[in-house]
Design an enzyme around this catalytic site. Structure first.
Site, PDB file in Angstrom:
ATOM      1  N   GLU A  52       0.828  -1.195   0.000  1.00  0.00           N
ATOM      2  CA  GLU A  52       0.000   0.000   0.000  1.00  0.00           C
ATOM      3  C   GLU A  52       0.861   1.243   0.000  1.00  0.00           C
ATOM      4  OE1 GLU A  52      -2.165  -0.791   3.538  1.00  0.00           O
ATOM      5  OE2 GLU A  52      -0.647   0.151   4.773  1.00  0.00           O
ATOM      6  N   CYS A  71       3.566   8.477   0.881  1.00  0.00           N
ATOM      7  CA  CYS A  71       4.085   7.585   1.913  1.00  0.00           C
ATOM      8  C   CYS A  71       4.307   6.219   1.266  1.00  0.00           C
ATOM      9  CB  CYS A  71       3.050   7.509   3.031  1.00  0.00           C
ATOM     10  SG  CYS A  71       3.441   6.324   4.306  1.00  0.00           S
ATOM     11  N   CYS A  73       6.202  -6.825   7.374  1.00  0.00           N
ATOM     12  CA  CYS A  73       7.354  -6.312   8.128  1.00  0.00           C
ATOM     13  C   CYS A  73       7.787  -7.326   9.176  1.00  0.00           C
ATOM     14  CB  CYS A  73       6.988  -4.992   8.798  1.00  0.00           C
ATOM     15  SG  CYS A  73       8.366  -4.278   9.713  1.00  0.00           S
ATOM     16  N   CYS A 133       5.926  -5.121  15.511  1.00  0.00           N
ATOM     17  CA  CYS A 133       5.421  -4.279  16.598  1.00  0.00           C
ATOM     18  C   CYS A 133       3.965  -4.654  16.880  1.00  0.00           C
ATOM     19  CB  CYS A 133       5.516  -2.804  16.220  1.00  0.00           C
ATOM     20  SG  CYS A 133       7.179  -2.308  15.761  1.00  0.00           S
ATOM     21  N   CYS A 186       0.977  -2.573  15.397  1.00  0.00           N
ATOM     22  CA  CYS A 186       0.989  -2.258  13.967  1.00  0.00           C
ATOM     23  C   CYS A 186       0.395  -3.386  13.132  1.00  0.00           C
ATOM     24  CB  CYS A 186       2.425  -1.981  13.534  1.00  0.00           C
ATOM     25  SG  CYS A 186       2.612  -1.760  11.761  1.00  0.00           S
ATOM     26  N   CYS A 226      -0.655   2.708   8.780  1.00  0.00           N
ATOM     27  CA  CYS A 226       0.249   1.580   8.583  1.00  0.00           C
ATOM     28  C   CYS A 226      -0.422   0.197   8.521  1.00  0.00           C
ATOM     29  CB  CYS A 226       1.188   1.631   9.791  1.00  0.00           C
ATOM     30  SG  CYS A 226       2.743   0.843   9.561  1.00  0.00           S
TER      31      CYS A 226
HETATM   32  N1  SAH Z   1       8.832   0.597   9.949  1.00  0.00           N
HETATM   33  C1  SAH Z   1       9.134   1.965  10.048  1.00  0.00           C
HETATM   34  C2  SAH Z   1       8.405   2.815   9.042  1.00  0.00           C
HETATM   35  C3  SAH Z   1       6.973   2.468   8.745  1.00  0.00           C
HETATM   36  S1  SAH Z   1       5.820   2.675  10.031  1.00  0.00           S
HETATM   37  C4  SAH Z   1       8.877   2.462  11.443  1.00  0.00           C
HETATM   38  O1  SAH Z   1       8.306   1.734  12.233  1.00  0.00           O
HETATM   39  O2  SAH Z   1       9.306   3.554  11.742  1.00  0.00           O
HETATM   40  C5  SAH Z   1       5.481   4.410  10.024  1.00  0.00           C
HETATM   41  C6  SAH Z   1       4.933   4.917  11.360  1.00  0.00           C
HETATM   42  O3  SAH Z   1       3.575   4.482  11.571  1.00  0.00           O
HETATM   43  C7  SAH Z   1       5.735   4.375  12.545  1.00  0.00           C
HETATM   44  O4  SAH Z   1       6.057   5.394  13.443  1.00  0.00           O
HETATM   45  C8  SAH Z   1       4.750   3.388  13.125  1.00  0.00           C
HETATM   46  O5  SAH Z   1       5.033   3.128  14.460  1.00  0.00           O
HETATM   47  C9  SAH Z   1       3.437   4.068  12.907  1.00  0.00           C
HETATM   48  N2  SAH Z   1       2.256   3.210  13.116  1.00  0.00           N
HETATM   49  C10 SAH Z   1       2.174   1.861  13.146  1.00  0.00           C
HETATM   50  N3  SAH Z   1       0.925   1.440  13.397  1.00  0.00           N
HETATM   51  C11 SAH Z   1       0.192   2.563  13.567  1.00  0.00           C
HETATM   52  C12 SAH Z   1      -1.179   2.806  13.860  1.00  0.00           C
HETATM   53  N4  SAH Z   1      -2.031   1.814  14.014  1.00  0.00           N
HETATM   54  N5  SAH Z   1      -1.584   4.092  13.980  1.00  0.00           N
HETATM   55  C13 SAH Z   1      -0.715   5.123  13.772  1.00  0.00           C
HETATM   56  N6  SAH Z   1       0.577   4.956  13.472  1.00  0.00           N
HETATM   57  C14 SAH Z   1       1.033   3.691  13.377  1.00  0.00           C
HETATM   58 FE1  SF4 Z   2       7.292  -2.723  11.004  1.00  0.00          FE
HETATM   59 FE2  SF4 Z   2       4.996  -1.612  11.714  1.00  0.00          FE
HETATM   60 FE3  SF4 Z   2       6.942  -1.858  13.500  1.00  0.00          FE
HETATM   61 FE4  SF4 Z   2       7.203  -0.099  11.470  1.00  0.00          FE
HETATM   62  S1  SF4 Z   2       5.702  -0.024  13.097  1.00  0.00           S
HETATM   63  S2  SF4 Z   2       8.733  -1.546  12.215  1.00  0.00           S
HETATM   64  S3  SF4 Z   2       6.118  -1.215   9.841  1.00  0.00           S
HETATM   65  S4  SF4 Z   2       5.858  -3.548  12.491  1.00  0.00           S
END
Ligand code: SAH
Ligand code: SF4
Length: 339
Positions: free
Chosen positions: A81, A95, A102, A106, A109, A329
């Site tokens: 996406e 973006c 990934c 996390c 996420c 994300c």
């Molecule tokens: N993997 C990298 C970049 C992609 S994520 C990272 O983690 O930095 C981009 C941002 O979206 C990150 O700060 C991530 O923590 C955040 N993110 C993840 N899930 C989210 C959610 N449900 N709501 C808002 N931001 C979220």
């Molecule tokens: Fe991966 Fe989502 Fe964690 Fe970013 S926030 S490192 S995309 S699992």
């Protein structure tokens, strides 16, 4: 579309042919080789056959917030996406995703729950921007351009370091998209080896760190990568980057109700950032619910923000773009996978 094929087809041709093809794809934003008038028909025919320009996708409009999300279908059937955010001040930010799924996992996420599919190729990263370049050209005035890129889609950019950097060089290339390095930001969950390499890159790019918690215990619970690269190591790498580059660093901090949004967390964060915060900025992001957690209450976000600001820390609140189309994300890819 596969940019590697473009190189293959034009391999034996004089270099100006390559430039012409390049210009047609990235500047004229053609979607079919027939639209091109500079290349000879024989080459165009071969390109049509071997390097079609179609990008398979479904676009979802969000009228409320000027956010458009596209789900792009790759050659091997994987989906990624990418999101376009049109800001009122004229900036248009794309973006982009750097991986399918990934591996970092996390817990908050949606992309993390997909697990790792694979790294994206340079072409697959760049075609996300190309998709929205074409979209803007078709739907808005001819001179509506993409001005900013954030590597904040699916995936951990520093786990696909070389392809991400090669894609940045292409996006920055004066003969292609010509997006200024200062308008390109890479966000990492804290891959220390990547931060160190990034500090040595010649381009003036922006670095964002997904912090989300001010202590190791909580951060390890939320972000398993913290067990490998703990907060101290991340902060040491950030410090090194700051001293080397003298550029601002953004810390992303998700606001999740009752998890990391209490006063004590704000105080810990202040301590963590240390004395000299002149090059630091904290970006508070209201959590976009994907199942497990709830977003913080507005009043708690305000409180948190005020505590940081009173300590002299620069704080911004990220406007939640495109919640109506699940533009956070990983949400859409996940939904689609389930169907
Ligand atoms: N993997 C990298 C970049 C992609 S994520 C990272 O983690 O930095 C981009 C941002 O979206 C990150 O700060 C991530 O923590 C955040 N993110 C993840 N899930 C989210 C959610 N449900 N709501 C808002 N931001 C979220
Ligand atoms: Fe991966 Fe989502 Fe964690 Fe970013 S926030 S490192 S995309 S699992």
């Amino acid at each position: 579309m596969n940019l590697d094929k473009l190189k293959e087809v034009l391999k034996g041709e004089p270099s100006f042919r390559y430039k012409q093809a390049w210009q047609a794809v990235f500047v004229d934003l053609i979607e079919d080789w027939d639209e091109n008038t500079t290349l000879p028909k024989a080459i165009r025919d071969r390109l049509k056959e071997e390097c079609p320009l179609e990008i398979k996708s479904t676009a979802f409009d969000s009228n409320k917030t000027d956010t458009t999300k596209a789900l792009i279908l790759l050659e091997d059937g994987s989906q990624i996406e990418t999101v376009l955010m049109m800001h009122k001040d004229g900036r248009n930010t794309v973006c982009v995703s750097s991986q399918v799924g990934c591996p970092v996992g996390c817990v908050f996420c949606a992309t993390g729950t997909l697990g790792l599919g694979r790294n994206l190729t340079v072409s697959e990263i760049v075609l996300q921007v190309l998709f929205f370049g074409r979209y803007l050209k078709k739907n808005y005035k001819e001179n509506t351009r993409i001005t900013n890129i954030v590597y904040m889609g699916m995936g951990e950019p520093f786990m696909n370091y070389d392809n991400v950097m090669a894609s940045i060089k292409l996006l920055n290339d004066k003969d292609a998209f010509n997006i200024g390095a200062r308008h390109i930001s890479v966000s990492t969950s804290g891959v220390v080896t990547g931060i160190k390499k990034f500090a040595k890159e010649p381009l003036q790019l922006n670095l964002a760190i997904s912090l989300h918690a001010p202590n190791d215990a909580l951060r390890s619970e939320l972000m398993p990568i913290n067990k490998r690269f703990g907060i101290e190591k991340v902060m040491a790498a950030v410090e090194e980057y700051k001293n080397d580059r003298g550029r601002q660093i953004m810390f992303e901090y998700l606001m999740m109700d009752g998890i990391n949004d209490k006063e004590e967390h704000a105080r810990q964060l202040i301590r963590l950032l240390g004395e000299d915060t002149s090059l630091y900025m904290v970006n508070l992001i209201r959590y976009n619910p994907t199942g497990k957690f709830k977003p913080s209450l507005t009043q708690n976000i305000k409180k948190f923000k005020n505590i940081l600001m009173r300590a002299g820390i620069k704080v911004s609140e990220r406007f939640a773009f495109g919640q109506d189309i699940n533009a956070a994300c990983g949400q859409l890819a996940l939904k689609n996978k389930k169907q």
